[in-house]
Design an enzyme around this catalytic site. Structure first.
Site, short mmCIF file in Angstrom:
data_model
loop_
_atom_site.label_atom_id
_atom_site.label_comp_id
_atom_site.label_asym_id
_atom_site.label_seq_id
_atom_site.Cartn_x
_atom_site.Cartn_y
_atom_site.Cartn_z
N ARG A 235 0.72 -1.19 -0.02
CA ARG A 235 0.04 -0.21 0.05
C ARG A 235 1.02 1.19 -0.08
O ARG A 235 1.95 1.17 0.60
CB ARG A 235 -0.89 0.15 1.23
CG ARG A 235 -2.08 -0.90 1.32
CD ARG A 235 -2.99 -0.82 0.19
NE ARG A 235 -3.99 -1.86 0.28
CZ ARG A 235 -3.96 -2.92 -0.57
NH1 ARG A 235 -3.13 -3.15 -1.57
NH2 ARG A 235 -4.90 -3.88 -0.68
N ASP A 259 4.94 -0.05 -7.01
CA ASP A 259 3.86 -0.28 -7.50
C ASP A 259 2.58 0.42 -7.02
O ASP A 259 1.42 0.58 -7.57
CB ASP A 259 3.31 -1.61 -7.52
CG ASP A 259 2.44 -2.31 -8.47
OD1 ASP A 259 2.20 -1.78 -9.67
OD2 ASP A 259 1.23 -2.68 -8.10
N GLU A 264 -1.80 8.38 -5.05
CA GLU A 264 -1.98 7.63 -6.41
C GLU A 264 -3.46 7.59 -6.83
O GLU A 264 -3.68 7.65 -7.88
CB GLU A 264 -1.41 5.95 -6.48
CG GLU A 264 -2.70 5.06 -5.62
CD GLU A 264 -2.06 3.79 -5.50
OE1 GLU A 264 -2.77 2.74 -6.19
OE2 GLU A 264 -0.93 3.44 -5.40
N HIS A 302 0.34 0.51 -10.31
CA HIS A 302 -0.51 -0.32 -9.53
C HIS A 302 -0.90 -1.44 -10.19
O HIS A 302 -2.37 -1.54 -10.29
CB HIS A 302 -1.77 0.34 -8.86
CG HIS A 302 -2.22 -0.09 -7.50
ND1 HIS A 302 -2.88 0.66 -6.41
CD2 HIS A 302 -2.25 -1.40 -7.18
CE1 HIS A 302 -3.12 -0.30 -5.45
NE2 HIS A 302 -2.65 -1.38 -5.97
#
Length: 338
Positions: A235, A259, A264, A302
């Site tokens: 996360r 990622d 985000e 992500h």
């Protein structure tokens, strides 16, 4: 039969959701993401399907209620913006999927570590530019080095097995899964600081809780091995971004592969490549721009979950959730307000 309005339906989502549309005729795709200006596009549906980047604020959920929506289906384990109190207020059920393929996420973490260590992005860019110079491309052997796994759940366990198969020594921290570490042939440390001091590569696989939020921070980075590589497919908020920027700038961190990113929600799952300069500045994230400017960072949008098998798993979970809803419960994966 429940009709479902599927928001944020990019091409891969349309392919993913074919079984759902076959099982629930009349369901339909909505190309745009869900927010207050688009929520009314759900008209005619009893359920809406949302992704992590969609918005389910109080006002959005009120719009859903006005258009007769009784169920919110998440095709993700959690969302950035979701008002559980509003869902209770308007008597709307929220059912989530339990997760993604642990193999997909674990393999992506290992891939990120390889790309970071062996400068694969830089290699690719050079060859495409007809530059075959080897300067600045030197990495390290993972064999014989120490991998620190933080969080030994499903994903962490798979990642640990892959890293160990490369000949790495396993050190792990997870207060709830000590036995799993022993079964993997690794060493469980009681104090996470011991992992920070020993690991050459650290891979994060913890959920976001009060105790894990910003666990990678200025203090923890300061006691890590100089030149350590940090991989985060967990996360975004597990990492304190200004601290890793400082760590990269000072050389304490040898590289960072992400990622996920703290902010985000306003960046990922969108294409801004053709925006005007004015539009780009409007959405400009100076912290993210600084982070990606370093030569020793690798960032993916992500996408760790994004495999054919993982998408099939998500669709099957949603179909199971819909079946439970049509039967009136009980619900295996209902999202409650704590």
């Amino acid at each position: 039969m429940v009709k479902v309005a599927i928001f944020s339906s990019s091409p891969y989502v349309r392919r993913q959701m074919e079984p759902l549309l076959q099982a629930h005729p009349g369901s339909f795709h909505i190309d745009v993401g869900c927010n207050l200006s688009t929520a009314a596009l759900c008209q005619g549906a009893e359920a809406v399907c949302l992704f992590a980047s969609d918005e389910a604020s109080h006002d959005v959920i009120e719009v859903f209620h006005e258009y007769g929506v009784k169920l919110i289906l998440l095709r993700c384990p959690e969302m950035y913006v979701i008002n559980l109190r509003a869902a209770e207020e308007f008597c709307i059920k929220i059912l989530k999927v339990p997760g993604y393929s642990e193999h997909a996420v674990a393999e992506h973490a290992v891939a990120l570590s390889m790309a970071l260590n062996r400068r694969l992005v830089r290699c690719y860019e050079r060859v495409n530019a007809n530059n075959f110079n080897l300067g600045g491309l030197c990495g390290i052997d993972f064999h014989g080095k120490t991998i620190g796994i933080i969080g030994v759940g499903k994903v962490g366990t798979v990642a640990a097995r892959i890293f160990k198969a490369l000949g790495m020594r396993l050190v792990a921290w997870d207060p709830f899964n000590r036995e799993a570490v022993a079964a993997l042939g690794g060493t469980h440390v009681e104090e996470i600081d011991d992992l920070y001091k020993e690991a050459d590569v650290i891979s994060l696989h913890v959920p976001l809780t009060n105790s894990t939020r910003h666990m990678i921070n200025q203090e923890s980075i300061s006691i890590m091995k100089r030149g350590v590589l940090i991989i985060n497919t967990a996360r975004g908020h597990v990492v304190h971004t200004p601290s890793i920027i400082n760590g990269l700038r000072s050389g304490q961190l040898g590289g960072v592969a992400l990622d996920v990113y703290e902010e985000e929600g306003s960046l990922f799952n969108q294409d801004r490549s053709e925006y005007s300069d004015e539009e780009r500045i409007k959405y400009w994230d100076f912290q993210f721009a600084t982070l990606r400017s370093f030569p020793n960072t690798v960032i993916t949008p992500h996408s760790a979950f994004l495999t054919t098998e993982s998408l099939k798993m998500v669709c099957n979970s949603m179909l199971s959730n819909l079946k439970e809803y049509e039967m009136g419960g009980p619900y295996t994966w209902e999202l409650h307000r704590w």
